[in-house]
Design a protein around this motif. Structure first.
Motif, short mmCIF file in Angstrom:
data_model
loop_
_atom_site.label_atom_id
_atom_site.label_comp_id
_atom_site.label_asym_id
_atom_site.label_seq_id
_atom_site.Cartn_x
_atom_site.Cartn_y
_atom_site.Cartn_z
N SER A 114 0.93 -1.08 0.15
CA SER A 114 0.07 -0.02 0.09
C SER A 114 0.75 1.17 -0.11
O SER A 114 0.49 2.21 -0.41
CB SER A 114 -1.01 0.09 1.16
N ASP A 115 2.12 1.10 0.33
CA ASP A 115 3.05 2.35 0.26
C ASP A 115 3.87 2.45 -0.93
O ASP A 115 4.61 3.31 -1.19
CB ASP A 115 4.01 2.23 1.58
N ASP A 116 3.35 1.46 -2.03
CA ASP A 116 3.78 1.73 -3.32
C ASP A 116 3.69 3.04 -3.91
O ASP A 116 2.35 3.52 -3.51
CB ASP A 116 3.13 0.35 -4.09
N PRO A 117 4.29 3.92 -4.30
CA PRO A 117 4.14 5.13 -4.85
C PRO A 117 3.02 5.24 -5.51
O PRO A 117 2.29 6.18 -5.64
CB PRO A 117 5.48 5.66 -5.41
N ARG A 118 2.74 4.14 -6.39
CA ARG A 118 1.53 4.28 -7.41
C ARG A 118 0.08 4.10 -6.87
O ARG A 118 -0.86 4.83 -7.28
CB ARG A 118 1.50 3.16 -8.39
N LEU A 119 0.34 3.75 -5.43
CA LEU A 119 -1.03 3.59 -4.74
C LEU A 119 -1.26 4.58 -3.76
O LEU A 119 -2.10 4.99 -3.14
CB LEU A 119 -1.19 2.16 -4.22
#
Lengths: 176, 268
Positions: A114-119
């Motif tokens: 969830s901390d993926d920059p896209r999300l």
């Protein structure tokens, strides 16, 4: 869209597994085994779009990345018609962490934290996960799975393609 | 022979839609491209059916290609055949190209030696081709634009800036972003200004494989705007015409302008 044995970028696309402990969003895409006289691996795009069909997160694009006179298969990217319209035509391919080589028939799993920059920039609301596949001298198919963000409980949704895509599953887990 | 072909093209361009069956068109091999240097190849013809070569080639004398950066570029491998003209264009820039054949000419009718005669040609030839002593001379200037659009990468608008001359299509929906089932909006400008109640006909290609033309008729509103809801994917041909008295040829009493565009509509 020829058989491609280059794997490093594929690993790059899956880099989220190793880097992040939380697995909050998981997409599994099945590429069916087709009995056709001339088989080419499909181009596949996976993205998240909002209710206006604006692409808000590009998760993955598999295409023929091997160098060729025509520029490593980018010539055929518009065949992923909706992806091309929603996002592809504004991108500079390859895109780090998004683009990867074409894959063989079978189930392929993509995992994102969830901390993926896209999300990270995803505002609460209604979205769709979209998987589009297009195959040279073959067909094109698009599968859409609607979902709400952020997830309140663990959910898994399924959709089934009929020709160029097999089972697509989408799992969301609330951030811990 | 060459003159004959040119005359036929000018005829087709000059007459209003209702009075001729021939369609003037450019047909690109595709309209949406990707990659470092994709090439488009374009057919140009005058025909009864869309988009089949069965009448005359469209002369490429007035070929005007505007690149995404707004500059003019040259087509390659130009060739005029029996039924069609062909040219190629490498799309070296990212963005939208406007590809047009713009025909400027004149046609005249007059009486000479007791005979009613008609003539078509260039404005320059007008002086010398009408015999001295001709009576009842009526000269009409003609200005026709036949065009299409292709895009490498993301659509851009720089090449679509109007020149202010003749009939021009102004995108409200980008001409390379058309999908079946969706409604596209455009504006026509005549000499840079909107004209209400222009009659536009829209025909999908492959007319040979169906029994009717399935022509759509639309009309411009007060802003020169009109919209088309694409019933199915395919190459579409869009045509309109207009008339005014803003002639550049002193002898001409009126000017007839025409527009024919080819647009590709993709499946959803």
């Amino acid at each position: 869209m020829q058989l491609n044995r280059i794997a490093p970028l594929l690993l790059l696309a899956l880099g989220g597994i190793a880097a992040a402990p939380a697995e909050d969003l998981q997409v599994s895409v099945e590429i069916p085994r087709l009995n056709v006289s001339e088989y080419h691996r499909p181009y596949v795009a996976v993205w998240i779009q909002d209710k206006d069909r604006t692409c808000v997160a590009n998760l993955s694009v598999w295409y023929q990345m091997r160098s060729s006179a025509e520029g490593a298969g980018t010539k055929w990217l518009p065949d992923l018609r909706q992806w091309w319209r929603r996002s592809g035509r504004r991108l500079n391919m390859p895109v780090d962490g998004v683009s990867g080589a074409t894959r063989p028939a079978g189930k392929h799993t993509l995992t994102f934290a969830s901390d993926d920059p896209r999300l990270a920039d995803l505002k609460p609301g209604r979205y769709s996960l979209v998987v589009e596949a297009s195959r040279e001298v073959g067909g094109r198919e698009l599968v859409e799975i609607p979902f709400a963000w952020p997830a309140e409980s663990s959910t898994t949704k399924r959709a089934e393609g009929s020709e160029e895509l097999g089972e697509v599953t989408f799992t969301l887990k609330p951030s811990s | 022979m060459k003159r004959f072909i040119l005359s036929a093209c000018l005829l087709a361009l000059a007459l209003p839609a209702t009075s001729f069956a021939h369609k003037v068109w450019l047909r690109p091999s595709q309209t949406v491209f990707s990659g470092p240097e994709p090439w488009v190849t374009v057919d140009a013809a005058v025909s009864n059916d869309l988009f089949y070569f069965n009448h005359f080639p469209l002369r490429l004398d007035g070929l005007e290609i505007v690149a995404p950066d707004g500059n003019t570029v040259e087509a390659q491998n130009q060739s005029v055949g029996k039924y069609r003209s062909v040219f190629d264009l490498p799309l070296t820039q990212q963005g939208t190209y406007r590809i047009a054949v713009v025909h400027r000419g004149a046609f005249a009718s007059f009486e000479s030696e007791g005979q009613r005669r008609r003539w078509r040609g260039s404005a320059e030839a007008l002086q010398t081709e009408i015999p001295a002593g001709a009576t009842n001379v009526r000269v009409t200037e003609s200005l026709g634009r036949v065009e299409t659009f292709v895009t490498n990468g993301a659509p851009t608008l720089e090449s679509l800036e109007p020149t202010g001359e003749g009939i021009e299509l102004i995108p409200l929906t980008h001409p390379n972003d058309l999908y079946s089932g969706e409604t596209a909006k455009f504006r026509f400008l005549v000499n840079g200004k909107p004209v209400p109640e222009m009659e536009i006909s829209v025909v999908r290609g492959e007319t040979r494989y169906r029994n009717s033309q399935d022509e759509l008729h639309v009309v411009t509103d007060g802003n020169g705007e009109f919209s088309v809801t694409w019933p199915e994917p395919g190459m579409y041909w869009l045509q309109t015409s207009a008339e005014d008295k803003q002639t550049k040829i002193p002898e001409a009493q009126s000017r007839r302008m025409s527009y024919a565009g080819t647009l590709e509509v993709l499946p959803q």
